[in-house]
Design a protein around this motif. Structure first.
Motif, PDB file in Angstrom:
ATOM      1  N   GLN A 111      40.539  36.603 -46.088  1.00 29.36           N
ATOM      2  CA  GLN A 111      39.194  36.129 -45.729  1.00 29.36           C
ATOM      3  C   GLN A 111      38.186  37.273 -45.793  1.00 29.36           C
ATOM      4  O   GLN A 111      37.035  37.065 -46.183  1.00 29.36           O
ATOM      5  CB  GLN A 111      39.206  35.544 -44.313  1.00 29.36           C
ATOM      6  N   LYS A 112      38.620  38.459 -45.382  1.00 31.25           N
ATOM      7  CA  LYS A 112      37.714  39.612 -45.436  1.00 31.25           C
ATOM      8  C   LYS A 112      37.373  39.940 -46.883  1.00 31.25           C
ATOM      9  O   LYS A 112      36.227  40.255 -47.211  1.00 31.25           O
ATOM     10  CB  LYS A 112      38.353  40.827 -44.757  1.00 31.25           C
ATOM     11  N   LEU A 113      38.376  39.847 -47.760  1.00 28.83           N
ATOM     12  CA  LEU A 113      38.121  40.115 -49.173  1.00 28.83           C
ATOM     13  C   LEU A 113      37.196  39.045 -49.767  1.00 28.83           C
ATOM     14  O   LEU A 113      36.330  39.352 -50.585  1.00 28.83           O
ATOM     15  CB  LEU A 113      39.443  40.168 -49.953  1.00 28.83           C
ATOM     16  N   LEU A 114      37.389  37.801 -49.340  1.00 23.40           N
ATOM     17  CA  LEU A 114      36.507  36.722 -49.794  1.00 23.40           C
ATOM     18  C   LEU A 114      35.080  36.953 -49.339  1.00 23.40           C
ATOM     19  O   LEU A 114      34.128  36.680 -50.078  1.00 23.40           O
ATOM     20  CB  LEU A 114      37.001  35.373 -49.262  1.00 23.40           C
ATOM     21  N   MET A 115      34.938  37.450 -48.133  1.00 22.27           N
ATOM     22  CA  MET A 115      33.609  37.737 -47.602  1.00 22.27           C
ATOM     23  C   MET A 115      32.921  38.791 -48.465  1.00 22.27           C
ATOM     24  O   MET A 115      31.747  38.670 -48.784  1.00 22.27           O
ATOM     25  CB  MET A 115      33.736  38.255 -46.174  1.00 22.27           C
ATOM     26  N   ILE A 116      33.682  39.813 -48.848  1.00 22.39           N
ATOM     27  CA  ILE A 116      33.135  40.863 -49.709  1.00 22.39           C
ATOM     28  C   ILE A 116      32.708  40.254 -51.043  1.00 22.39           C
ATOM     29  O   ILE A 116      31.645  40.540 -51.575  1.00 22.39           O
ATOM     30  CB  ILE A 116      34.187  41.977 -49.948  1.00 22.39           C
TER      31      ILE A 116
ATOM     32  N   ASN B 207      36.031  28.969 -51.382  1.00 22.59           N
ATOM     33  CA  ASN B 207      36.225  29.958 -50.313  1.00 22.59           C
ATOM     34  C   ASN B 207      34.945  30.662 -49.873  1.00 22.59           C
ATOM     35  O   ASN B 207      34.883  31.886 -49.861  1.00 22.59           O
ATOM     36  CB  ASN B 207      37.264  31.006 -50.750  1.00 22.59           C
ATOM     37  N   ASN B 208      33.932  29.867 -49.545  1.00 22.30           N
ATOM     38  CA  ASN B 208      32.684  30.446 -49.070  1.00 22.30           C
ATOM     39  C   ASN B 208      32.305  29.771 -47.756  1.00 22.30           C
ATOM     40  O   ASN B 208      31.995  28.582 -47.722  1.00 22.30           O
ATOM     41  CB  ASN B 208      31.590  30.229 -50.126  1.00 22.30           C
ATOM     42  N   SER B 209      32.326  30.540 -46.676  1.00 20.94           N
ATOM     43  CA  SER B 209      32.140  29.933 -45.349  1.00 20.94           C
ATOM     44  C   SER B 209      30.696  29.491 -45.092  1.00 20.94           C
ATOM     45  O   SER B 209      30.463  28.636 -44.246  1.00 20.94           O
ATOM     46  CB  SER B 209      32.596  30.905 -44.265  1.00 20.94           C
ATOM     47  N   SER B 210      29.712  30.029 -45.814  1.00 21.11           N
ATOM     48  CA  SER B 210      28.313  29.587 -45.621  1.00 21.11           C
ATOM     49  C   SER B 210      28.184  28.101 -45.904  1.00 21.11           C
ATOM     50  O   SER B 210      27.323  27.431 -45.346  1.00 21.11           O
ATOM     51  CB  SER B 210      27.356  30.316 -46.570  1.00 21.11           C
ATOM     52  N   PHE B 211      29.040  27.606 -46.761  1.00 25.20           N
ATOM     53  CA  PHE B 211      28.943  26.205 -47.156  1.00 25.20           C
ATOM     54  C   PHE B 211      29.303  25.233 -46.035  1.00 25.20           C
ATOM     55  O   PHE B 211      28.905  24.074 -46.068  1.00 25.20           O
ATOM     56  CB  PHE B 211      29.772  25.948 -48.414  1.00 25.20           C
TER      57      PHE B 211
ATOM     58  N   ASN C 293      36.124  34.884 -37.838  1.00 22.02           N
ATOM     59  CA  ASN C 293      35.597  33.884 -38.760  1.00 22.02           C
ATOM     60  C   ASN C 293      34.760  32.877 -37.971  1.00 22.02           C
ATOM     61  O   ASN C 293      34.538  33.028 -36.763  1.00 22.02           O
ATOM     62  CB  ASN C 293      36.735  33.192 -39.538  1.00 22.02           C
ATOM     63  N   ASN C 294      34.272  31.841 -38.686  1.00 24.96           N
ATOM     64  CA  ASN C 294      33.393  30.870 -38.036  1.00 24.96           C
ATOM     65  C   ASN C 294      34.072  30.118 -36.899  1.00 24.96           C
ATOM     66  O   ASN C 294      33.414  29.520 -36.068  1.00 24.96           O
ATOM     67  CB  ASN C 294      32.895  29.846 -39.062  1.00 24.96           C
TER      68      ASN C 294
END
Lengths: 199, 108
Positions: free
Chosen positions: A14-19, A142-146, A4-5
């Protein structure tokens, strides 16, 4: 192993969230809200600030039409919990911006030293609030780009304070970045994922 | 007095493993459902790497053991099957994890 970041191995959730978020829809929708905010600032129309929440109402319908037919349906938490969080986020975000937008008319009711601090640092205060909202939005949804948009927002808007250009410019820049990255994610997603088979 | 087999405790642990959870495909599916609220047939099938028939067989097994709850409905006139892990499924996965930790600890 995917990380992760923060450099830690990613857990399954987290992997499922990424998908789930690789379609870029959240980036696009919130990016439009940020661009609208820049427009409100440019035109100096604080009365229209409530409108920036409107694009967010399109998030779920777009997910239903674009994402779910391609990767299937997944729900990370109970519907009520997500709805409550989204509403909370929208209310807090709007409240923060409304307070800032209308601080001028109510300054007679506040002590002059406090008003002066606010007036001298209004852009910095705005930078922190916007960055905090983007970061909180990323955590809640749950979006890490943010986290990246939050940092970009803080740096660019703070730069407006120190260098002296109008604040709508960096806000517009952040919105444009979100749209560009969101669009890029969406195009990759559409190329990679065809409409799936029926059950 | 007969000597106790030194592997007795490990044998007990391995014999007691839940074979429903232990199967790799079902372990993956149950793990995915463990960390979310629910998912449909399409999502789980797509991300399980299994054939449709194989996937359905495993889901039936999980449903028979009451580890997974199935809800069939129509969304936009299309049949949709939603899966959710049950409390029994969560307990089964938790117990499995504890047993595996104990077994693997023997390797240290």
């Amino acid at each position: 192993m995917k990380k992760n970041n923060f450099g830690k191995p990613m857990k399954l959730r987290q992997k499922l969230l990424m998908i789930y978020h690789e379609d870029g829809v959240l980036d696009l929708v919130v990016g439009i809200s940020v661009l609208m905010l820049a427009g409100v600032m440019l035109l100096n129309l604080p009365a229209l600030i409530g409108l920036i929440g409107i694009p967010l109402t399109f998030y779920i319908p777009i997910k239903d039409r674009v994402t779910i037919p391609r990767i299937g349906f997944i729900q990370f938490e109970a519907k009520e919990s997500t709805r409550r969080r989204l509403i909370f986020l929208v209310i807090v975000g709007l409240a923060a911006f409304i307070i800032l937008a209308f601080l001028g008319p109510i300054q007679n009711w506040i002590s002059s030293s406090f008003t002066e601090i606010i007036r001298n640092n209004d852009v910095l205060i705005f930078a922190v609030i916007q960055a905090a909202i983007l970061f909180a939005g990323g955590e809640i949804l749950n979006n890490s780009s943010f986290r990246i948009y939050s940092l970009l927002s803080l740096v660019l808007v703070a730069a407006a304070h120190f260098i002296g250009f109008r604040v709508w410019i960096p806000v517009f820049g952040v919105g444009l970045t979100m749209e560009a990255l969101g669009l890029s994610k969406l195009i990759n997603f559409l190329k990679k994922s065809s409409i799936t088979e029926k059950e | 007095m007969a000597e106790k087999n030194p592997l007795f405790e490990v044998l007990l642990l391995t014999a007691d493993i839940d074979k429903t959870v232990h199967e790799p495909a079902r372990l993956l599916i149950l793990s995915m459902l463990y960390v979310i609220d629910s998912a449909d047939f399409v999502f789980l099938h797509r991300h399980s790497g299994l054939t449709r028939g194989n996937f359905s067989t495993h889901m039936s097994k999980l449903e028979d053991e009451h580890y997974v709850k199935v809800n069939k409905k129509f969304v936009d006139k299309k049949p949709t099957t939603i899966y959710r892990i049950t409390d029994a499924g969560r307990s089964a996965l938790d117990n499995y994890r504890e047993k595996m930790k104990k077994i693997l600890a023997e390797l240290e």
